[in-house]
Design a protein around this motif. Structure first.
Motif, short mmCIF file in Angstrom:
data_model
loop_
_atom_site.label_atom_id
_atom_site.label_comp_id
_atom_site.label_asym_id
_atom_site.label_seq_id
_atom_site.Cartn_x
_atom_site.Cartn_y
_atom_site.Cartn_z
N GLU A 1 -12.66 10.95 4.67
CA GLU A 1 -11.32 11.52 4.67
C GLU A 1 -10.42 10.70 3.75
OE1 GLU A 1 -7.69 12.26 7.88
OE2 GLU A 1 -9.57 11.38 8.54
N VAL A 2 -9.58 11.38 2.99
CA VAL A 2 -8.60 10.72 2.14
C VAL A 2 -7.23 10.94 2.78
CG1 VAL A 2 -7.51 10.68 -0.13
CG2 VAL A 2 -9.96 11.11 0.07
N VAL A 3 -6.50 9.83 2.95
CA VAL A 3 -5.16 9.90 3.55
C VAL A 3 -4.19 9.28 2.56
CG1 VAL A 3 -3.70 9.13 5.45
CG2 VAL A 3 -6.07 9.77 5.89
N ARG A 4 -3.14 10.01 2.25
CA ARG A 4 -2.09 9.51 1.35
C ARG A 4 -0.91 9.05 2.20
NH1 ARG A 4 -2.03 10.52 -4.09
NH2 ARG A 4 -3.77 11.74 -4.85
N LEU A 5 -0.56 7.77 2.08
CA LEU A 5 0.61 7.25 2.77
C LEU A 5 0.97 5.89 2.22
CD1 LEU A 5 0.01 5.07 5.53
CD2 LEU A 5 -1.53 6.95 5.82
N ASP A 6 2.15 5.43 2.59
CA ASP A 6 2.61 4.10 2.21
C ASP A 6 1.74 3.09 2.95
OD1 ASP A 6 3.87 1.65 1.91
OD2 ASP A 6 5.82 2.34 2.62
N PRO A 7 1.08 2.17 2.26
CA PRO A 7 0.20 1.21 2.94
C PRO A 7 0.90 0.38 4.02
CG PRO A 7 -0.13 1.11 0.57
CD PRO A 7 1.04 2.00 0.81
N MET A 8 2.19 0.19 3.88
CA MET A 8 2.89 -0.61 4.88
C MET A 8 3.13 0.16 6.17
SD MET A 8 3.12 -3.57 3.70
CE MET A 8 3.25 -4.58 2.24
N SER A 9 2.77 1.44 6.20
CA SER A 9 2.92 2.22 7.43
C SER A 9 1.57 2.59 8.05
CB SER A 9 3.75 3.48 7.15
OG SER A 9 3.06 4.33 6.28
N MET A 10 0.53 1.84 7.70
CA MET A 10 -0.82 2.13 8.19
C MET A 10 -0.92 2.09 9.71
SD MET A 10 -3.34 0.07 5.54
CE MET A 10 -2.65 -1.54 5.96
N VAL A 11 -0.35 1.06 10.33
CA VAL A 11 -0.47 0.92 11.79
C VAL A 11 0.27 2.04 12.49
CG1 VAL A 11 0.03 -0.55 13.78
CG2 VAL A 11 -0.89 -1.56 11.70
N GLU A 12 1.46 2.39 12.00
CA GLU A 12 2.22 3.49 12.62
C GLU A 12 1.45 4.80 12.49
OE1 GLU A 12 3.61 1.34 10.42
OE2 GLU A 12 4.95 0.26 11.76
N HIS A 13 0.78 5.00 11.37
CA HIS A 13 0.05 6.25 11.15
C HIS A 13 -1.24 6.33 11.97
CE1 HIS A 13 -1.11 9.84 8.89
NE2 HIS A 13 -2.33 9.33 8.88
#
Length: 182
Positions: free
Chosen positions: A87-99
């Motif tokens: 799976e590919v997920v696009r997001l800000d790396p600094m929000s990994m834990v929240e995501h």
């Protein structure tokens, strides 16, 4: 920024191969049938992750790979031919834990991410990686990039509580590999 992007395109696939080789060693010690989750913080190429996924599946391991791509990155970094359990997920790396949630992956691989960051974001990013990983982390950097040599990487890991990470020294290699199981 452009120089960093070009370096990542050149070095990313090599760094990913080094990181995935370590995860493969850990997978070989994992009982068959147990689902193993891997977060690859992703950098322009998922070829190594896909190769690991195919090899693990061929050996009977239930591996699931999530590859993180920066939300602001333009274009599609991966070629055609998506795989099941990739799976590919696009997001800000600094929000990994929240995501994803703390402890949501067995293993986390980060390559070529920390060298470009300043001190506080470096520490923050490493702490996030540690929080996501239940079992282990692999961190690969180009030797000397951003002032990161093995001793500096060890110091940063200790500062964020990743005392389980140890350098793997390979003579004449351009890579510094920090890896460890919690």
């Amino acid at each position: 920024m452009e120089q960093w992007i070009e370096q990542a395109r050149t070095w990313g696939p090599q760094a990913a191969k080094v990181a995935m080789a370590q995860v493969d060693r850990w997978l070989r010690r994992t009982p068959l049938g147990r689902t193993v989750t891997l977060l690859d913080t992703g950098l322009f190429s998922a070829e190594a992750s896909m190769r690991l996924l195919r090899a693990a599946r061929a050996r009977g391991h239930a591996l699931r790979v999530v590859s993180l791509v920066d939300a602001g990155m333009e274009g599609e970094p991966y070629g055609a031919g998506p795989l099941e359990a990739f799976e590919v997920v696009r997001l800000d790396p600094m929000s990994m834990v929240e995501h994803f949630g703390a402890g949501s992956f067995d293993f986390v691989c980060t390559q070529l991410r920390v060298a470009t960051l300043r001190e506080v974001p470096r520490l923050t990013f490493l702490r996030l990686v540690d929080r996501l990983a239940q079992r282990g982390v692999v961190w690969v950097e180009r030797r000397g990039a951003g002032g990161l040599y093995a001793s500096r990487m060890e110091e940063l890991a200790e500062r964020v509580g990743m005392h389980y990470l140890r350098p793997r020294r390979r003579p004449f290699s351009p890579w510094v590999v920090m890896r460890g199981v919690k």
